[in-house]
Write a protein that holds these residues in place. Sequence first.
Motif, mmCIF file in Angstrom:
data_model
loop_
_atom_site.group_PDB
_atom_site.id
_atom_site.type_symbol
_atom_site.label_atom_id
_atom_site.label_comp_id
_atom_site.label_asym_id
_atom_site.label_seq_id
_atom_site.Cartn_x
_atom_site.Cartn_y
_atom_site.Cartn_z
ATOM 1 N N UNK A 101 0.985 -1.173 0.049
ATOM 2 C CA UNK A 101 0.118 0.153 0.069
ATOM 3 C C UNK A 101 0.916 1.257 0.139
ATOM 4 N N UNK A 102 0.506 2.202 -1.113
ATOM 5 C CA UNK A 102 1.276 3.360 -1.140
ATOM 6 C C UNK A 102 0.568 4.241 -0.288
ATOM 7 N N UNK A 103 1.479 5.384 0.007
ATOM 8 C CA UNK A 103 0.859 6.431 0.867
ATOM 9 C C UNK A 103 1.282 7.684 0.244
ATOM 10 N N UNK A 104 0.232 8.652 0.060
ATOM 11 C CA UNK A 104 0.574 9.962 -0.672
ATOM 12 C C UNK A 104 -0.059 11.113 0.242
ATOM 13 N N UNK A 105 0.594 12.192 0.407
ATOM 14 C CA UNK A 105 -0.082 13.302 1.223
ATOM 15 C C UNK A 105 -1.374 14.198 0.338
ATOM 16 N N UNK A 106 -2.225 14.171 1.059
ATOM 17 C CA UNK A 106 -3.349 15.230 0.496
ATOM 18 C C UNK A 106 -2.971 16.627 0.248
ATOM 19 N N UNK A 107 -3.669 17.411 -0.187
ATOM 20 C CA UNK A 107 -3.329 18.762 -0.371
ATOM 21 C C UNK A 107 -3.122 19.459 1.178
ATOM 22 N N UNK A 108 -3.907 18.899 2.138
ATOM 23 C CA UNK A 108 -3.639 19.543 3.243
ATOM 24 C C UNK A 108 -2.512 18.560 4.177
ATOM 25 N N UNK A 109 -2.036 17.598 3.773
ATOM 26 C CA UNK A 109 -0.640 17.073 4.178
ATOM 27 C C UNK A 109 0.342 17.854 3.693
ATOM 28 N N UNK A 110 0.403 18.332 2.304
ATOM 29 C CA UNK A 110 1.425 18.854 1.794
ATOM 30 C C UNK A 110 1.822 20.322 2.532
ATOM 31 N N UNK A 111 0.475 20.792 2.642
ATOM 32 C CA UNK A 111 0.720 22.281 3.454
ATOM 33 C C UNK A 111 1.115 22.013 4.967
ATOM 34 N N UNK A 112 0.792 21.098 5.503
ATOM 35 C CA UNK A 112 1.025 20.665 6.776
ATOM 36 C C UNK A 112 2.570 20.355 6.672
ATOM 37 N N UNK A 113 3.082 19.608 5.919
ATOM 38 C CA UNK A 113 4.677 19.314 5.793
ATOM 39 C C UNK A 113 5.361 20.698 5.393
ATOM 40 N N UNK A 114 4.781 21.346 4.640
ATOM 41 C CA UNK A 114 5.347 22.754 4.498
ATOM 42 C C UNK A 114 5.515 23.669 5.682
ATOM 43 N N UNK A 115 4.464 23.562 6.388
ATOM 44 C CA UNK A 115 4.449 24.336 7.797
ATOM 45 C C UNK A 115 5.329 23.701 8.857
ATOM 46 N N UNK A 116 5.650 22.510 8.735
ATOM 47 C CA UNK A 116 6.301 21.728 9.929
ATOM 48 C C UNK A 116 7.828 22.306 9.435
ATOM 49 N N UNK A 117 8.176 22.005 8.320
ATOM 50 C CA UNK A 117 9.504 22.620 7.756
ATOM 51 C C UNK A 117 9.682 23.948 7.997
ATOM 52 N N UNK A 118 8.832 24.813 7.869
ATOM 53 C CA UNK A 118 8.888 26.230 8.172
ATOM 54 C C UNK A 118 9.315 26.493 9.746
ATOM 55 N N UNK A 119 8.362 25.730 10.324
ATOM 56 C CA UNK A 119 8.405 25.935 11.879
ATOM 57 C C UNK A 119 9.703 25.328 12.427
ATOM 58 N N UNK A 120 10.110 24.287 11.843
ATOM 59 C CA UNK A 120 11.526 23.759 12.184
ATOM 60 C C UNK A 120 12.757 24.737 11.812
ATOM 61 N N UNK A 121 12.686 25.384 10.698
ATOM 62 C CA UNK A 121 13.592 26.197 10.280
ATOM 63 C C UNK A 121 13.536 27.605 11.376
ATOM 64 N N UNK A 122 12.280 27.932 11.729
ATOM 65 C CA UNK A 122 12.385 29.279 12.692
ATOM 66 C C UNK A 122 13.060 28.638 13.959
ATOM 67 N N UNK A 123 12.532 27.415 14.497
ATOM 68 C CA UNK A 123 13.342 27.016 15.703
ATOM 69 C C UNK A 123 14.846 27.089 15.618
ATOM 70 N N UNK A 124 15.398 26.479 14.657
ATOM 71 C CA UNK A 124 16.512 26.279 14.508
ATOM 72 C C UNK A 124 17.371 27.441 14.031
#
Length: 187
Positions: A101-124
């Motif tokens: 079974x393959x897994x793909x992000x939904x549009x909301x998942x892609x937005x969440x992933x981008x938000x998580x990376x931006x939050x990580x960048x801000x913390x670092x």
Amino acid sequence: MHSDRTDRPHRPHRPDHPDRTANLLGAAALAVTDLVLAAARARGVGPSAAAALVVLSAAPGITVTELGRRVGLSQSAAVRMVDGLAAAGLAERGGGPGRSVAVRLTAGGRTSAADLLAAREAVLSDALADLSEEDREALTGPLSRLLASLYGRIGDTELICRLCDRGRCTTGAPCPVGAAARAAGDR
């Protein structure tokens, strides 16, 4: 019997002592990890789900089993995590090779992933804010060598880099973890 600090032998403070360096690294690593994971929790996801979103943003369509391997979960735990991501509308299952079974992000998942990376960048970035540009540049070489050494012990680029912003890591220089894997003949 009660013991306090005065009962312990005094060890002189040596700023260059390797045990101190290791201790400072451990404290800094945990503090940064705590801040990054707090940023993920503030966005409604736990550590494994945050890593899964980031991994899936870079590798859409991998299998549930491969996703679990990349984020350090057993196959059954990965299934439960994907169930949670799907229930939250962040990921969806599809056909994969064979019975997988393959897994793909939904549009909301892609937005969440981008938000998580931006939050990580801000913390670092915030964690490094009090260091001069010279100090920050001076850290790059030792951190790259440390990551290459850690690859030698862990042996899994995907696990080490599960929350990495891969675009940032490979801009201007090769990823030290990927370079270590290539040098070891693993890629």
